[in-house]
Design an enzyme around this catalytic site. Structure first.
Site, PDB file in Angstrom:
ATOM      1  N   HIS A 131     -10.512  37.911 -30.569  1.00  0.00           N
ATOM      2  CA  HIS A 131     -11.022  39.227 -30.173  1.00  0.00           C
ATOM      3  C   HIS A 131     -10.463  39.685 -28.829  1.00  0.00           C
ATOM      4  O   HIS A 131     -10.652  40.845 -28.445  1.00  0.00           O
ATOM      5  CB  HIS A 131     -12.556  39.253 -30.187  1.00  0.00           C
ATOM      6  CG  HIS A 131     -13.216  38.573 -29.026  1.00  0.00           C
ATOM      7  ND1 HIS A 131     -13.794  37.335 -29.114  1.00  0.00           N
ATOM      8  CD2 HIS A 131     -13.409  38.969 -27.747  1.00  0.00           C
ATOM      9  CE1 HIS A 131     -14.313  36.993 -27.950  1.00  0.00           C
ATOM     10  NE2 HIS A 131     -14.092  37.980 -27.092  1.00  0.00           N
ATOM     11  N   ASP A 167     -12.550  32.929 -34.688  1.00  0.00           N
ATOM     12  CA  ASP A 167     -12.215  33.753 -33.520  1.00  0.00           C
ATOM     13  C   ASP A 167     -11.267  33.003 -32.576  1.00  0.00           C
ATOM     14  O   ASP A 167     -11.582  32.762 -31.409  1.00  0.00           O
ATOM     15  CB  ASP A 167     -13.499  34.151 -32.800  1.00  0.00           C
ATOM     16  CG  ASP A 167     -13.266  35.232 -31.745  1.00  0.00           C
ATOM     17  OD1 ASP A 167     -12.130  35.728 -31.635  1.00  0.00           O
ATOM     18  OD2 ASP A 167     -14.223  35.569 -31.025  1.00  0.00           O
ATOM     19  N   SER A 193     -13.923  35.166 -22.315  1.00  0.00           N
ATOM     20  CA  SER A 193     -13.593  34.862 -23.704  1.00  0.00           C
ATOM     21  C   SER A 193     -12.221  34.203 -23.804  1.00  0.00           C
ATOM     22  O   SER A 193     -11.244  34.697 -23.250  1.00  0.00           O
ATOM     23  CB  SER A 193     -13.595  36.141 -24.533  1.00  0.00           C
ATOM     24  OG  SER A 193     -14.880  36.675 -24.644  1.00  0.00           O
TER      25      SER A 193
END
Length: 374
Positions: A83, A127, A197
Site C-alpha cells: 500500500h 500487503d 508502513s
C-alpha cells in the site's frame, strides 16, 4: 552494681535497636547500583538494535507520499508494504498495471537517494512489495528471524519514517501484545504512525520479526499490526522465483455495472434478486436495467414480488457519466407493498433503473415491467 547492670542493659538494647534499624533500612531501600546496571543493560540493547538496523532501514518515496522499508540482500532487495506503492485515489477503482509506479526513490539513513525498481507485489491480498536497487554488492542488510521465534510479551522495536520524511529512522519500542493464530500477524504497542508502513519490527537481536503495516487510531492507541516474518520469508522466496503479482492485490477494483437493456413496451421481465457485488449503501442487492428515453415521455415502471418488499429508483445518466436521480418508487396502494414509478422524463438520453429490496440482504424472484403512457 545494680546501676552498672542497668547501664549495660540499656547500651545493649540501644545497640540491638541500631543493628535492627540498620538492617531494616537496607532491606526497604532499593539497590540503586543494581537498578542503574539494569537500566544501562536495557539501554545498551536498544542502542545495539538501532545501530544495527538503522543503516538497513530506508524511506520509500513515491509521487503520492512515502513509507518505510528495509534491505534484505546485499545486492539491493528491499521489502516494504504494497500500500506504500499505489496509484492516485481517482485510479484505484479502475486501475491498470501502468497506473502503479515502476520506479520509486529510496532514501538511506545517511541521506543517500537511489532509484529502485518495483519488482512485484504479494498475491491474494498480501500487503507486501519487493524493490530492487541495481549495481549494489555490499549493502547493509537486516536478518529475518526464524519462523515462530516471536512470542507474546517479547520486547520489540519499530524503525521507520513516521509522518514526514524529515523524521526518517525514528525508533520506538514496546512489547508484542497478541499474535493471530490464523496468519501469525503480530499485534504490538510500539508507537507507529503514518509513514511507518513497510518498516521493520525487530527483536532484541536486531532481527526482523514482522513488517509494520497499520495502527488503530490517528493518535495511536497502542494497537498496531505487523505482517509475520513467516509471510516475509515466503514472499521473498516467491519473488526470487518471479512468482509475484504485477499489481497490488490489496486493492479490489470495483466492477463496472453491466445493466440489462430493455424497451418501454410493457414486456414482462422475470428477474431474480440474488447475492451479487452490486449493493446499495443500506446493504440491499441491486439489479440494473437501462432504456433510451425522450424528453417529456411519461413512463410507468412496476416491480412486483411475493418474496421481498421491492424498491425502484430511476436515474438519468448525465453526459459526464454521473447518475442523477429522477424518481423513487412508491407502494402501489394500501396493503400493496410492490413498487411503482410514474414520472415524466426530463431529457433525451439513457435512464437507469435500480431494482432492489427495502431491507438489506433480501433475495428472491420478481417481475419487472416498463411502459409508456399514451
Amino acid at each position: 552494681m545494680k546501676n552498672r547492670l542497668l547501664q549495660f542493659g540499656t547500651l545493649a538494647i540501644c545497640t540491638t535497636l541500631t543493628v535492627i534499624s540498620s538492617t531494616s533500612i537496607e532491606q526497604i531501600l532499593p539497590n540503586n547500583d543494581n537498578t542503574a546496571v539494569a537500566q544501562t543493560a536495557e539501554e545498551g540493547i536498544s542502542r545495539q538494535v538501532y545501530q544495527k538496523a538503522s543503516p538497513a532501514t530506508v524511506t520509500v518515496q513515491t509521487k503520492r507520499g512515502h513509507g518505510s522499508g528495509f534491505v534484505v540482500s546485499q545486492d539491493g532487495l528491499i521489502i516494504t508494504n504494497a500500500h506504500v506503492i499505489k496509484p492516485s485515489p481517482s485510479q484505484q477503482e479502475n486501475y491498470n498495471p501502468h497506473d502503479f509506479p515502476s520506479v520509486v526513490t529510496v532514501v538511506f539513513a545517511d541521506g543517500r537517494k537511489v532509484a529502485a525498481d518495483v519488482l512485484g507485489f504479494g498475491r491474494d491480498g498480501l500487503d507486501l512489495a519487493i524493490l530492487k536497487i541495481h549495481n549494489q554488492k555490499n549493502l547493509t542488510t537486516l536478518p529475518l528471524a526464524k519462523v515462530g521465534a516471536a512470542s507474546v510479551g517479547d520486547r520489540i522495536f519499530a524503525l521507520g519514517t513516521p509522518l514526514h520524511t524529515d523524521f526518517k529512522n525514528s525508533f520506538t519500542q514496546g512489547n508484542i501484545t497478541r499474535i493471530n493464530s490464523a496468519d501469525g500477524e503480530i499485534e504490538h504497542d510500539a508507537r507507529i504512525m503514518g509513514g511507518n508502513s513497510g518498516g521493520p519490527l525487530l527483536n532484541t537481536q536486531g532481527q526482523v520479526v514482522g513488517v509494520n503495516r497499520a495502527g488503530i487510531g490517528e493518535l495511536n492507541t497502542g494497537m498496531n499490526f505487523a505482517i509475520s516474518v513467516s509471510q516475509v520469508h515466503s514472499f521473498i522466496a516467491a519473488a526470487r522465483r518471479k512468482d509475484v503479482s504485477s499489481i497490488p492485490t490489496i486493492f479490489k477494483p470495483k466492477e463496472k455495472p453491466n445493466p440489462t437493456t430493455i424497451s418501454l413496451n410493457g414486456r414482462v421481465i422475470n428477474g431474480n434478486l440474488g447475492k451479487n457485488r452490486l449493493i446499495r449503501d443500506n446493504g440491499s442487492f441491486v439489479n440494473l436495467y437501462q432504456f433510451q428515453g425522450r424528453t417529456g415521455q411519461q413512463v410507468v415502471i412496476e416491480m412486483n414480488s411475493q418474496m421481498f418488499n421491492p424498491v425502484l429508483i430511476l436515474y438519468q445518466i448525465t453526459s459526464d457519466g454521473k447518475h442523477k436521480e429522477v424518481a423513487q418508487g412508491i407502494d402501489k396502494g394500501p396493503g400493496d407493498l410492490n413498487s411503482q414509478i410514474v414520472t415524466t422524463l426530463p431529457e433525451d438520453g439513457v435512464y437507469l433503473i435500480f431494482a432492489s429490496s427495502l431491507d438489506p440482504g433480501e433475495t428472491g424472484n420478481y417481475i419487472l415491467q416498463a411502459n409508456t403512457k399514451p
